[in-house]
Structures are given as C-alpha cells and as structure tokens.
Motif scaffolding. Structure first.
Motif, PDB file in Angstrom:
ATOM      1  N   VAL A  61      -1.476  -4.890   0.843  1.00 56.29           N
ATOM      2  CA  VAL A  61      -1.019  -4.932   2.243  1.00 56.29           C
ATOM      3  C   VAL A  61      -0.862  -3.521   2.807  1.00 56.29           C
ATOM      4  O   VAL A  61      -0.214  -2.672   2.190  1.00 56.29           O
ATOM      5  N   HIS A  62      -1.476  -3.273   3.934  1.00 52.83           N
ATOM      6  CA  HIS A  62      -1.495  -1.948   4.559  1.00 52.83           C
ATOM      7  C   HIS A  62      -1.244  -2.039   6.057  1.00 52.83           C
ATOM      8  O   HIS A  62      -1.209  -3.131   6.623  1.00 52.83           O
ATOM      9  N   ALA A  63      -1.085  -0.864   6.671  1.00 55.43           N
ATOM     10  CA  ALA A  63      -1.095  -0.777   8.127  1.00 55.43           C
ATOM     11  C   ALA A  63      -2.163   0.245   8.495  1.00 55.43           C
ATOM     12  O   ALA A  63      -2.431   1.173   7.740  1.00 55.43           O
ATOM     13  N   ASN A  64      -2.770   0.047   9.619  1.00 51.44           N
ATOM     14  CA  ASN A  64      -3.956   0.789  10.002  1.00 51.44           C
ATOM     15  C   ASN A  64      -3.632   2.033  10.839  1.00 51.44           C
ATOM     16  O   ASN A  64      -2.509   2.169  11.345  1.00 51.44           O
ATOM     17  N   VAL A 109       5.747   4.107   9.845  1.00 54.73           N
ATOM     18  CA  VAL A 109       5.317   4.605   8.531  1.00 54.73           C
ATOM     19  C   VAL A 109       4.711   3.455   7.721  1.00 54.73           C
ATOM     20  O   VAL A 109       5.385   2.474   7.406  1.00 54.73           O
ATOM     21  N   GLU A 110       3.444   3.605   7.369  1.00 57.65           N
ATOM     22  CA  GLU A 110       2.719   2.527   6.698  1.00 57.65           C
ATOM     23  C   GLU A 110       3.390   2.043   5.415  1.00 57.65           C
ATOM     24  O   GLU A 110       3.545   0.840   5.204  1.00 57.65           O
ATOM     25  N   LYS A 111       3.817   2.980   4.551  1.00 57.64           N
ATOM     26  CA  LYS A 111       4.361   2.560   3.247  1.00 57.64           C
ATOM     27  C   LYS A 111       5.616   1.686   3.413  1.00 57.64           C
ATOM     28  O   LYS A 111       5.839   0.765   2.641  1.00 57.64           O
ATOM     29  N   GLY A 118       0.804  -1.215   0.000  1.00 60.37           N
ATOM     30  CA  GLY A 118       0.000   0.000   0.000  1.00 60.37           C
ATOM     31  C   GLY A 118       0.841   1.271   0.000  1.00 60.37           C
ATOM     32  O   GLY A 118       1.940   1.302   0.543  1.00 60.37           O
ATOM     33  N   HIS A 119       0.304   2.319  -0.698  1.00 61.54           N
ATOM     34  CA  HIS A 119       0.911   3.658  -0.681  1.00 61.54           C
ATOM     35  C   HIS A 119       2.304   3.660  -1.332  1.00 61.54           C
ATOM     36  O   HIS A 119       2.539   2.900  -2.255  1.00 61.54           O
ATOM     37  N   GLY A 120       3.253   4.506  -0.853  1.00 57.39           N
ATOM     38  CA  GLY A 120       4.572   4.597  -1.463  1.00 57.39           C
ATOM     39  C   GLY A 120       4.864   5.986  -1.973  1.00 57.39           C
ATOM     40  O   GLY A 120       3.945   6.756  -2.273  1.00 57.39           O
TER      41      GLY A 120
HETATM   42 ZN   LIG Z   1      -3.239   2.032   3.664  1.00 52.06          ZN
END
Ligand SMILES: [Zn+2]
Length: 365
Positions: free
Chosen positions: A222-225, A162-164, A140-142
């Motif tokens: 795939v992500h983080a919340n 950091v989620e990305k 996810g993201h980036g």
């Molecule tokens: Zn996300």
C-alpha cells in the motif's frame, strides 16, 4: 459438457488461448507419419482445458483437479512434462507444425496413464483444500524512507502529507479487519511501526511463509502517489504484466529436472497474474463503491514494481491517492477517510478470498 464448460472458463481467463484456438486447424490424417491429434481433438480426448503461452511455447492443461505443464519440442522428441507442479513424467512432446500444436498419441496415452492411478478424491473434498492461507500487508516505505511528500496550505494551515504514515495507518486497520474476519488465516505485516524493512526483507517475509499444498498467499503493498503535476489525483492498482518473467521456483527442489523450471515458472506466472488481476479488480470496485465520487479511479495498471516482481505469489500494489494533490492530501489526512480506504481494501480482499476458495482455487469444475 464438463469439458466444454471448462474450456469456456479457461478461454475467458486467457484471451491468448482463444486466439490460438481460432488459428488451429486439423491436418489431414493421411499426412501424419506418427498418429497425432490437433489441439481441439486433444482437449476433447483428455476433457481438458489449456492455457498456452506462445512466447515460451509452454502450456498448462487442467484435467479435472490436475494440472499438467509441458513445452512444445521437436517432432519425435521426448521430454519432461510436469504433473501437479511436482511429478516429472517423460513423454513424447507436443510440437508445433505450421503454427499449430500437434499432440502425439503417445503423449495422450502417457497423460492418461499418469492420471489413472490417482484416485478421484471427490470434487468437494478437493476443492476445500484450496484456500488463501496468508495475507501479507506491506505498508510502503517507513523509517528513514518517508516515501512521497506533499506540503499544502489548507485554510491558512500547513498540511504535510507523508506517504509512509498514510500507508501505515491504512494497513494497520486493514490487518485488524482481516484478522477479525479470518482468525484461521495468517495476516502478516511487513512493518507495524515507523521502521524501514528493505525491499528484499519485505519480500523475504512474504516468501518465507510456510504453505501446505494448494494453499496460497496474497501480497498487498500500500502506497500513496506523487506527481510533478499537482492536478494529478486518484487511486490506482498495479499488478505485474504477464510478459514479465520472474524466478518463482525454488531451484533446489528441482535439481534433477532443471529443464522443467521454465515450464513451472510459466505455469505459476500465469496463475499469479490472473489472481493478481482479480484482486486488483475487486479492490477497484470496492474503492468506487466505498469512496464514491470523492476521489477518482485511475484504474488497473501493469508495471514492474520491485516489491511485486519478487513476491512468489499473487501480488498487487495500491496507490491510495496523490500526496502532491491538495484534494487527495486533505482526504488522506482525514482519519475517517483513511478508515474508508481500509474498509474498501478489506472488502476487495474478502471478495477475492471468497471467489478463490469457492472456485477451488480457480480450477475449473
Ligand atoms: Zn511508495
């Protein structure tokens, strides 16, 4: 017996069908002007299983290795029926009467006629054709889009979550694991560095993979919340709810038969939803097994995520943990723990691949 088992299997996967079957009754034969069959009689006659979507009045029969998609018309109406996702037949359409499906004898005859010239290729050979050909992994993201951010003070030090970065670390290892296990499958990543593919680009990457007949792709984002509530923590898996309609079918392929597109869509929709739920369940089981009590499970959820909604394939979105929760953030900053996430995801995907390919693509034996 074969029909019974097949019906049972389909009922297990489609509670809706069970509900329908329970309310179906047989009309007295003398009331019929045209010879028709009840749902029960039709399933017996054709040795078929049925998935029925009452909202769209569309259904899919599974007959041995074949699938036949139809919608309910008016009594006496002729209309398109779709065989094996490609061949369009014009048949006397099933219709509903007092909430019950009726199948004209001409419909049954047409179905039998269409299937008879198709040689029986043998179940084993047919089964072996169904396979997961590609696995798309979407960190996810980036780039300019960091995704969710969390800042914590742990033992006097600042921890930035950091989620990305978390998503990329977990996905890189997951891809390597899958490539080693399945050298014959295409394992693609929507990004391999700190770049920002747009959501459309991510989906396009997935939708452009060339597939042979009876091959499928699975899509894993795939992500983080994050949450305003710092106490919120745990992993969860999202899939697309069955009532959400997607434009799954390439319209150019079916320009001569526009009216069958909704049927095909409904058919694929149900198939993809079922498969997505299976992948999600496998992953959650493996998370529980691999991560133990370290991080709680928030379960399987349904939502209209853009990335998932537009992927023409079974697709799920995994939230590993909350960057806003100090406990989750600490775990997601630990390479050993990220490795466990990758391992759990790998095992969950492998469980799905094994079940899908063993069952011949979930077509009932
Ligand atoms: Zn996300």
């Amino acid at each position: 017996m074969a029909a019974g088992r097949r019906t049972q299997r389909l009922m297990t996967r489609m509670p809706i069908l069970l509900a329908l079957a329970l309310c179906v009754s047989t009309l007295p034969a003398q009331n019929r002007t045209v010879e028709t069959y009840s749902l029960d009689e039709t399933l017996k006659e054709l040795e078929a299983g049925l998935r029925w979507d009452p909202f769209f009045s569309a259904g899919v029969f599974t007959l041995g290795d074949h699938r036949l998609a139809f919608y309910a018309g008016e009594p006496g109406e002729q209309g398109p029926v779709l065989l094996d996702g490609g061949k369009v037949l014009t048949l006397s359409l099933p219709y509903t009467e007092g909430g019950n499906l009726r199948f004209p004898a001409a419909f049954l005859a047409g179905v039998r006629g269409a299937l008879s010239p198709i040689p029986d290729q043998g179940r084993e050979r047919e089964k072996s054709r169904f396979r997961v050909a590609a696995i798309i992994i979407d960190p996810g993201h980036g780039g300019k889009d960091s995704g969710a951010l969390g800042t914590h003070t742990v033992k006097g030090k600042t921890l930035k979550s950091v989620e990305k970065d978390i998503a990329l670390a977990v996905c890189g290892r997951l891809a390597a694991r899958l490539r080693a296990a399945y050298p014959e499958k295409r394992v693609l990543m929507t990004r391999t560095g700190d770049t920002y593919p747009s959501l459309e680009e991510r989906v396009t990457i997935a939708n452009q993979v060339d597939l042979k007949e009876n091959e499928t792709i699975i899509y894993l984002s795939v992500h983080a919340n994050a949450s305003r509530n710092k106490n919120a923590r745990g992993y969860e898996v999202w899939y697309l709810p069955p009532e959400t309609r997607r434009e799954l079918i390439d319209r150019d392929r079916y320009t001569d038969s526009v009216e069958v597109i909704p049927i095909l869509n409904a058919m694929l929709e149900e198939e993809f939803t079922f498969e997505s739920v299976r992948i999600g369940q496998f992953i959650l089981d493996r998370f529980k097994e691999t991560l133990g009590g370290k991080i709680p499970s928030r379960g399987l959820k349904a939502e209209n995520w853009y990335v998932v909604r537009n992927a023409r394939m079974p697709a799920i979105l995994v939230e590993l943990g909350f960057v806003t929760n100090p406990d989750d953030a600490v775990l997601m900053a630990d390479p050993a723990h990220l490795k466990l996430f990758s391992e759990a995801l790998y095992k969950g995907v492998a469980d799905f691949v094994t079940e899908f390919e063993r069952s011949g693509g979930y077509i009932a034996p």
